[in-house]
Design a protein around this motif. Structure first.
Motif, short mmCIF file in Angstrom:
data_model
loop_
_atom_site.label_atom_id
_atom_site.label_comp_id
_atom_site.label_asym_id
_atom_site.label_seq_id
_atom_site.Cartn_x
_atom_site.Cartn_y
_atom_site.Cartn_z
N GLN A 1 0.86 -1.18 0.00
CA GLN A 1 0.00 0.00 0.00
C GLN A 1 0.90 1.23 0.00
OE1 GLN A 1 -1.56 1.47 3.84
NE2 GLN A 1 -3.60 1.11 3.00
N GLN A 2 0.56 2.20 -0.83
CA GLN A 2 1.33 3.45 -0.83
C GLN A 2 0.40 4.64 -0.78
OE1 GLN A 2 3.73 4.50 -4.31
NE2 GLN A 2 5.29 5.41 -2.98
N LYS A 3 0.63 5.49 0.20
CA LYS A 3 -0.11 6.75 0.32
C LYS A 3 0.76 7.88 -0.21
CE LYS A 3 -2.85 5.04 4.16
NZ LYS A 3 -3.28 5.21 5.58
N GLU B 1 -8.76 5.31 5.88
CA GLU B 1 -7.30 5.27 5.71
C GLU B 1 -6.85 4.25 4.66
OE1 GLU B 1 -8.97 4.63 8.50
OE2 GLU B 1 -8.17 2.85 9.57
N ALA C 1 -5.75 4.55 -1.17
CA ALA C 1 -4.33 4.66 -1.48
C ALA C 1 -4.08 3.93 -2.80
CB ALA C 1 -3.50 4.02 -0.37
#
Lengths: 109, 118
Positions: free
Chosen positions: A38-40, A82, A85
């Motif tokens: 996962q990349q934000k 949250e 992403a």
């Protein structure tokens, strides 16, 4: 060279919904060599799942993965705010050793 | 918990050599079983693995970059380094260092932006 194709490119869902992200390989691969990240924005990728379906430390159990052969899936059972992403699959292959999919953008509907 | 921090020039001229260092804390770079990777990401694009070095010193590189890449370890300083020669604008990216086992990187640095421009 094995290629990874993630779909869809963009997935628009609402919090509380279920997300299903796909990663397909051009050749059959060992499922334990497939990982998900996962990349934000502005952050490094975070390892979510590896070794077929082992969640990394601290990853909530709403994240799960499945698949075999050439078709793999990351599922988020109930989306939290949250979770929106970009998600990447990664294959431990041959040449190159690490191959990333192009990513799926999970956005709020 | 292991932490990684990239450092190096943020601007490199075309045809020159890009040099970055990844300083590791919370663990020894020479601990057996770990692989230390460099991965890059152009703005708005996906991830590309550049190469890795094993704690024992052996290396593997992405064939697409192998003629220009070198990764080395400095156990005395607990860091590892990336050199990429003959850079062009296409090498502009955020460069990440990461630690992992043989099959995947798990802990990543925050990344450092390197721009190639005259």
């Amino acid at each position: 060279e094995i290629l990874l194709t993630q779909s869809p490119g963009t997935l628009s869902l609402s919090p509380g919904e279920r997300a299903t992200l796909s990663c397909r390989t051009t050749q059959s691969v060992v499922s334990s060599y497939l990982a998900w990240y996962q990349q934000k924005p502005g952050q490094a990728p975070r390892l979510l799942i590896s070794g077929a379906s082992s969640r990394a430390t601290g990853v909530p159990d709403r994240f799960s993965s499945s698949g075999s052969g050439t078709d793999f899936t990351l599922t988020i059972s109930r989306l939290e705010p949250e979770d929106f992403a970009v998600y990447y699959c990664l294959l431990y292959g041959d040449s190159p050793l690490y191959i990333f999919g192009q990513g799926t953008q999970l956005e709020i509907k | 918990q292991v932490q990684l921090q990239e450092s190096g020039p943020g601007l490199v001229k075309p045809s020159q050599t890009l040099s970055l260092t990844c300083t590791v804390s919370g663990g020894s770079i020479s601990s057996p079983g770990y692989y230390w990777s460099w991965i890059r990401q152009p703005a708005g694009k996906g991830l590309e693995w550049i190469g890795r070095i094993y704690s024992g010193g052996s290396t593997n590189y992405n064939p697409s970059l192998s003629s220009r890449v070198s990764i080395s370890l400095d156990t005395s300083k607990n860091h590892f380094s990336l050199q990429l020669t003959s850079v062009t604008a296409a090498d502009t990216a955020v460069y990440f260092c990461a630690r992992g086992d043989y099959s995947k990187p798990d802990y990543w640095g925050q990344g450092t932006l390197v721009s190639v421009s005259s």
